[in-house]
Enzyme design. Structure first.
Site, short mmCIF file in Angstrom:
data_model
loop_
_atom_site.label_atom_id
_atom_site.label_comp_id
_atom_site.label_asym_id
_atom_site.label_seq_id
_atom_site.Cartn_x
_atom_site.Cartn_y
_atom_site.Cartn_z
N TYR A 55 2.31 -7.89 -0.70
CA TYR A 55 1.70 -8.77 -1.69
C TYR A 55 2.34 -8.57 -3.05
CZ TYR A 55 -1.00 -4.92 -3.76
OH TYR A 55 -1.38 -3.78 -4.41
N ARG A 98 10.80 -8.04 -6.47
CA ARG A 98 10.12 -6.95 -5.78
C ARG A 98 9.49 -7.43 -4.48
NH1 ARG A 98 5.55 -3.52 -8.85
NH2 ARG A 98 4.41 -5.47 -8.57
N ARG A 147 -2.16 -9.24 19.58
CA ARG A 147 -2.21 -7.91 18.97
C ARG A 147 -1.38 -6.89 19.76
NH1 ARG A 147 -4.52 -2.97 18.19
NH2 ARG A 147 -5.18 -2.53 16.04
N HIS A 189 1.16 -3.25 18.44
CA HIS A 189 1.72 -2.53 17.31
C HIS A 189 3.17 -2.94 17.03
CE1 HIS A 189 -1.89 -0.16 17.71
NE2 HIS A 189 -1.57 0.59 16.67
N LYS A 242 5.21 -2.58 -1.53
CA LYS A 242 3.90 -3.08 -1.97
C LYS A 242 3.18 -3.74 -0.79
CE LYS A 242 1.85 -5.35 -6.03
NZ LYS A 242 1.25 -4.14 -6.63
N GLU A 272 0.76 8.49 -9.28
CA GLU A 272 0.43 7.26 -10.01
C GLU A 272 -1.05 6.99 -9.87
OE1 GLU A 272 2.43 3.88 -8.28
OE2 GLU A 272 2.13 4.63 -6.24
N LEU A 276 5.11 3.13 -6.71
CA LEU A 276 5.55 1.74 -6.79
C LEU A 276 6.31 1.53 -8.09
CD1 LEU A 276 5.31 -1.08 -5.40
CD2 LEU A 276 3.41 -1.51 -6.97
#
Length: 287
Positions: free
Chosen positions: A33, A52, A100, A102, A147, A180, A205
């Site tokens: 995101y 990014r 579904r 992995h 991110k 952070e 990040l």
């Protein structure tokens, strides 16, 4: 006024927006995101944010759902429909919908794109009284530079901070060093007037606001040092503050109940916030 979201090619009523139950972001946190600030109808630091996003997608081997020019058009159209002048725009890209498992889907699927907006009061240059932070062990995975939407450790840290009366959580690694915040980058100003923030590596990040602030600090001839700092060092610092697209530059006046410096907003954090707000208002790009 109606509120719209963008979901996989369609602008829809925000109340009716939905994704498939087998979207891999929903089931496996298999997505990334970006959050971009908006001021006076302009996206703040648009290019670095999209750069990014591109890097995050590449690291997880997720294809772009649309081209960069098309994404730019969608962002502006959604801002127009929602009459967004000041606030945030949120972009999320997942690997898409698949049975579904992995492992990546055996057959190519189209990545899913969701975009929403939030109206927020315009951030002002005055930092107010500053905020408190609470520290917590850093229990995240080893690739915090991506991110991703896998934010449960951040959620738990932020909740612990709020329950203690603090605004933000600072995560501390096994060696006592601050990595952070739960949703921010962390900074201190030492007794020698050095502006210190951790170097960008897999442990944090690479904040876009952090990047812009580095340039602004250089223009102000502040001595910037990128290195880890310990919690003990932070508690003895002259000043501390956090940065992000949502908090801008917010002074930290208390860590775990211990006042930072004299417990009031310091001149360096105040000046940097003023300069960052001025930068956002100007609409200029920082390289």
């Amino acid at each position: 006024m109606a509120r719209y979201a963008y979901v996989n090619g369609r602008y829809v009523d925000h109340r009716e927006a939905h994704v498939h139950i087998e979207d891999r972001g929903y089931q496996l946190s298999d997505g990334v995101y970006e959050v971009v600030g908006v001021r006076d109808g302009r996206l703040i630091d648009e290019t670095p944010h999209i750069d990014r996003l591109d890097r995050s997608l590449s690291e997880l081997r997720i294809a772009w759902p649309v081209s960069r020019p098309v994404l730019g058009f969608i962002l502006r159209e959604l801002m127009r429909r929602n009459r967004l002048r000041d606030g945030l725009i949120y972009m999320q890209v997942t690997r898409g919908v698949a049975r579904r498992d992995h492992a990546f889907p055996s057959k190519p699927v189209k990545p899913a794109l969701v975009i929403t907006t939030q109206h927020r009061k315009r951030a002002e240059a005055d930092p107010g009284q500053g905020v408190a932070v609470k520290t917590t062990p850093d229990i995240r995975w080893a690739r915090c530079d991506i991110k991703t939407v896998a934010l449960l450790p951040n959620v738990l840290a932020k909740q612990a901070a709020r329950e203690s009366g603090a605004f933000e959580a600072w995560m501390v690694d096994g060696e006592g060093r601050v990595t952070e915040g739960a949703s921010t980058n962390a900074w201190i100003v030492t007794k020698d007037d050095e502006l210190v923030t951790r170097q960008t590596d897999h442990g944090i990040l690479a904040g876009i606001t952090r990047h812009t602030l580095k340039s602004l600090a250089g223009a102000l001839q502040l001595k910037l040092v990128e290195r880890p700092f310990t919690l003990a060092e932070a508690k003895k610092a002259k000043e501390a503050f956090i940065t992000s697209a949502t908090s801008f530059v917010t002074p930290v006046v208390k860590i775990d109940g211990v006042p930072v410096g004299d417990g009031r907003v310091g001149p360096t954090a105040r000046r940097l916030r003023e300069e960052y707000v001025r930068f956002c208002a100007s609409g200029e790009a920082v390289t």
